[in-house]
Design a protein around this motif. Structure first.
Motif, PDB file in Angstrom:
ATOM      1  N   PHE A 145       0.858  -1.187   0.000  1.00  0.00           N
ATOM      2  CA  PHE A 145       0.000   0.000   0.000  1.00  0.00           C
ATOM      3  C   PHE A 145       0.896   1.239   0.000  1.00  0.00           C
ATOM      4  O   PHE A 145       1.127   1.865   1.021  1.00  0.00           O
ATOM      5  N   ARG A 146       1.379   1.560  -1.187  1.00  0.00           N
ATOM      6  CA  ARG A 146       2.419   2.575  -1.331  1.00  0.00           C
ATOM      7  C   ARG A 146       1.910   3.991  -1.068  1.00  0.00           C
ATOM      8  O   ARG A 146       2.701   4.900  -0.821  1.00  0.00           O
ATOM      9  N   ASN A 147       0.606   4.190  -1.150  1.00  0.00           N
ATOM     10  CA  ASN A 147       0.077   5.538  -0.963  1.00  0.00           C
ATOM     11  C   ASN A 147       0.411   6.109   0.410  1.00  0.00           C
ATOM     12  O   ASN A 147       0.607   7.317   0.555  1.00  0.00           O
ATOM     13  N   LEU A 148       0.463   5.262   1.420  1.00  0.00           N
ATOM     14  CA  LEU A 148       0.795   5.744   2.756  1.00  0.00           C
ATOM     15  C   LEU A 148       2.219   6.306   2.776  1.00  0.00           C
ATOM     16  O   LEU A 148       2.472   7.370   3.341  1.00  0.00           O
ATOM     17  N   GLY A 149       3.140   5.597   2.138  1.00  0.00           N
ATOM     18  CA  GLY A 149       4.511   6.083   2.056  1.00  0.00           C
ATOM     19  C   GLY A 149       4.615   7.358   1.240  1.00  0.00           C
ATOM     20  O   GLY A 149       5.390   8.273   1.576  1.00  0.00           O
ATOM     21  N   LEU A 150       3.841   7.453   0.160  1.00  0.00           N
ATOM     22  CA  LEU A 150       3.851   8.664  -0.662  1.00  0.00           C
ATOM     23  C   LEU A 150       3.340   9.861   0.130  1.00  0.00           C
ATOM     24  O   LEU A 150       3.826  10.990  -0.037  1.00  0.00           O
ATOM     25  N   ALA A 151       2.358   9.631   1.009  1.00  0.00           N
ATOM     26  CA  ALA A 151       1.829  10.714   1.835  1.00  0.00           C
ATOM     27  C   ALA A 151       2.881  11.208   2.831  1.00  0.00           C
ATOM     28  O   ALA A 151       3.035  12.423   3.041  1.00  0.00           O
ATOM     29  N   PHE A 152       3.600  10.282   3.455  1.00  0.00           N
ATOM     30  CA  PHE A 152       4.677  10.693   4.365  1.00  0.00           C
ATOM     31  C   PHE A 152       5.745  11.487   3.608  1.00  0.00           C
ATOM     32  O   PHE A 152       6.272  12.488   4.112  1.00  0.00           O
ATOM     33  N   GLU A 153       6.061  11.055   2.384  1.00  0.00           N
ATOM     34  CA  GLU A 153       7.052  11.768   1.580  1.00  0.00           C
ATOM     35  C   GLU A 153       6.562  13.179   1.253  1.00  0.00           C
ATOM     36  O   GLU A 153       7.326  14.157   1.359  1.00  0.00           O
ATOM     37  N   ALA A 154       5.300  13.303   0.855  1.00  0.00           N
ATOM     38  CA  ALA A 154       4.742  14.621   0.538  1.00  0.00           C
ATOM     39  C   ALA A 154       4.753  15.527   1.762  1.00  0.00           C
ATOM     40  O   ALA A 154       5.042  16.723   1.661  1.00  0.00           O
ATOM     41  N   MET A 155       4.458  14.960   2.926  1.00  0.00           N
ATOM     42  CA  MET A 155       4.452  15.747   4.157  1.00  0.00           C
ATOM     43  C   MET A 155       5.853  16.253   4.478  1.00  0.00           C
ATOM     44  O   MET A 155       6.031  17.412   4.874  1.00  0.00           O
ATOM     45  N   ARG A 156       6.851  15.408   4.313  1.00  0.00           N
ATOM     46  CA  ARG A 156       8.232  15.810   4.614  1.00  0.00           C
ATOM     47  C   ARG A 156       8.719  16.887   3.645  1.00  0.00           C
ATOM     48  O   ARG A 156       9.442  17.807   4.038  1.00  0.00           O
ATOM     49  N   LEU A 157       8.325  16.783   2.367  1.00  0.00           N
ATOM     50  CA  LEU A 157       8.719  17.786   1.380  1.00  0.00           C
ATOM     51  C   LEU A 157       7.992  19.106   1.612  1.00  0.00           C
ATOM     52  O   LEU A 157       8.546  20.180   1.398  1.00  0.00           O
ATOM     53  N   GLY A 158       6.736  19.028   2.030  1.00  0.00           N
ATOM     54  CA  GLY A 158       5.958  20.212   2.345  1.00  0.00           C
ATOM     55  C   GLY A 158       5.665  21.068   1.128  1.00  0.00           C
ATOM     56  O   GLY A 158       5.682  20.601  -0.013  1.00  0.00           O
ATOM     57  N   GLY A 159       5.414  22.372   1.350  1.00  0.00           N
ATOM     58  CA  GLY A 159       5.093  23.269   0.255  1.00  0.00           C
ATOM     59  C   GLY A 159       3.874  22.802  -0.523  1.00  0.00           C
ATOM     60  O   GLY A 159       2.849  22.451   0.064  1.00  0.00           O
ATOM     61  N   THR A 160       4.006  22.765  -1.852  1.00  0.00           N
ATOM     62  CA  THR A 160       2.874  22.352  -2.693  1.00  0.00           C
ATOM     63  C   THR A 160       2.797  20.845  -2.902  1.00  0.00           C
ATOM     64  O   THR A 160       1.862  20.361  -3.546  1.00  0.00           O
ATOM     65  N   MET A 161       3.763  20.066  -2.370  1.00  0.00           N
ATOM     66  CA  MET A 161       3.763  18.635  -2.665  1.00  0.00           C
ATOM     67  C   MET A 161       2.525  17.913  -2.130  1.00  0.00           C
ATOM     68  O   MET A 161       1.975  17.039  -2.819  1.00  0.00           O
ATOM     69  N   PRO A 162       2.027  18.218  -0.913  1.00  0.00           N
ATOM     70  CA  PRO A 162       0.771  17.580  -0.502  1.00  0.00           C
ATOM     71  C   PRO A 162      -0.401  17.958  -1.410  1.00  0.00           C
ATOM     72  O   PRO A 162      -1.313  17.146  -1.612  1.00  0.00           O
ATOM     73  N   CYS A 163      -0.385  19.159  -1.973  1.00  0.00           N
ATOM     74  CA  CYS A 163      -1.404  19.565  -2.932  1.00  0.00           C
ATOM     75  C   CYS A 163      -1.323  18.702  -4.181  1.00  0.00           C
ATOM     76  O   CYS A 163      -2.343  18.275  -4.731  1.00  0.00           O
TER      77      CYS A 163
END
Length: 401
Positions: free
Chosen positions: A309-327
């Motif tokens: 379930f890779r989406n969970l890992g992608l969400a953590f990555e987006a959170m760590r990058l911040g800015g517009t990445m979670p968008c």
């Protein structure tokens, strides 16, 4: 605390969805405490009309403007103001007569009215997690600037909120979000590759709308909740854990610096966190099901598998990058979920396409509102392009088999 003596007026944004309909159940059970001032929906005119005839709000809004005349005609015999469009929903959220704005809309569409409610200084019961996923930093800044109260409705975040009451923020070591694991918890990658939308919509614990049910099956919903927890409770990525708890009885936990853990338990029913957000800091009787421990002989826990379930890992990555990445994460996910529901892509392809989109989209570190709007638009365009390319590749591969 003196009990409330006058009824609180509610603007319910997204009244025909799962959270919206359960909110109306809560309001009906506590008609002495609440009244519905406004109801909004996206497309479901028939259900919106039925709700309006029961709760008799001052205002109803349909987001899809093509349904305006149908809605207007259906309510023509009642003294209800009828409007249409996204701007009208945002205006409703800021109306002087509204005490509480409960945002139960799904997806990016919830951002604009939530900002409007914050700028109007409203008490906001937030069930639209995408608002904080897309623009959490901005929302936190605006809430502080306009002194708006934002209370969580999601069961996991309501649980954390309740566990933190009376505690010092500096004593929090981490929060532990629980996840049901969804309908495919025991499937391997080969099995996941062939699951259908109908299978994904059959959630083992919760009854939810189609989009959030797919997100739950792919664990993107839990990824969104991780990002939401960061902004709601002022946490770092390292302070947020996820554990799979299939029984969905423990809604989430908080671990403190001395090693002790507080948990909030209850039946898997959204009415409890809805009422809590509407009445906080009060509690009132809720005439619905109670938790009976005799019905649960075991409560089990396991680590989430981010390889399947890779989406969970992608969400953590987006959170760590911040800015517009979670968008980017949110917009890409909305596109692929729609494509999956339409049978255009497979279950595992959703994660592939989201990851490719995240790799290709420009990243703005300190975005403003306009940056978020542009990011959402461009991400959707790019994701559709990548998804279309993947579909072509899949079709070509199948033709050679």
């Amino acid at each position: 605390m003196t009990p409330q003596t006058s009824r609180q007026t509610i603007a319910l944004l997204g009244s025909t969805g799962s959270i919206g309909t359960q909110t109306l159940d809560v309001v009906a059970a506590h008609a002495d405490l609440f009244e519905i001032y406004a109801l909004t929906a996206n497309n479901n005119v028939e259900q919106l009309v039925a709700q309006a005839r029961v709760f008799l709000p001052e205002v109803v809004v349909i987001a899809n403007e093509t349904h305006y005349h149908t809605l207007k005609q259906a309510l023509d015999d009642l003294p209800i103001k009828v409007f249409a469009g996204a701007d009208a929903i945002a205006q409703v959220a800021a109306m002087d007569a509204v005490d509480i704005v409960l945002t139960a809309m799904v997806g990016y569409a919830g951002l604009k009215p939530t900002i409007a409610a914050i700028k109007a200084g409203k008490r906001i019961a937030l069930a639209n997690k995408e608002t904080l996923v897309v623009a959490g930093e901005l929302i936190v800044q605006l809430a502080e600037q306009y002194q708006a109260t934002v209370l969580p409705v999601d069961s996991e975040h309501s649980a954390i909120f309740q566990c933190l009451l009376g505690e010092r923020h500096t004593d929090v070591e981490k929060v532990i979000l629980t996840a049901s694991g969804g309908p495919f918890r025991r499937m391997n990658v080969e099995q996941l590759a062939s699951v259908t939308a109908a299978q994904a919509l059959n959630h083992p614990t919760w009854t939810m709308g189609a989009k959030i049910t797919i997100d739950s099956a792919s664990m993107m919903n839990k990824g969104f909740e991780v990002i939401e927890a960061k902004w709601l409770f002022g946490l770092t990525a390292e302070q947020i854990d996820v554990v799979v708890h299939p029984q969905s009885i423990i809604h989430s936990m908080v671990q403190f610096c001395d090693g002790s853990i507080k948990a909030q338990l209850g039946v898997p029913d959204m009415k409890m966190p809805i009422l809590y957000a509407l009445l906080y800091p009060e509690r009132r009787d809720l005439p619905f099901q109670r938790l009976n421990f005799a019905d649960y002989h075991t409560l089990t826990f396991e680590q989430p598998d981010v390889k399947r379930f890779r989406n969970l890992g992608l969400a953590f990555e987006a959170m760590r990058l911040g800015g517009t990445m979670p968008c980017v994460l949110n917009a890409a996910n909305e596109v692929v979920v729609e494509a999956f529901l339409q049978g255009k892509i497979g279950f595992l392809q959703m994660s592939d396409i989201i990851e490719q989109t995240m790799q290709k989209m420009p990243h703005t570190v300190s975005p403003n509102v306009e940056d978020y709007v542009n990011c959402d638009f461009e991400t959707r365009r790019l994701t559709r392009e990548i998804a279309g390319h993947n579909v072509l590749q899949t079709n070509e591969k199948n033709n050679h088999l």
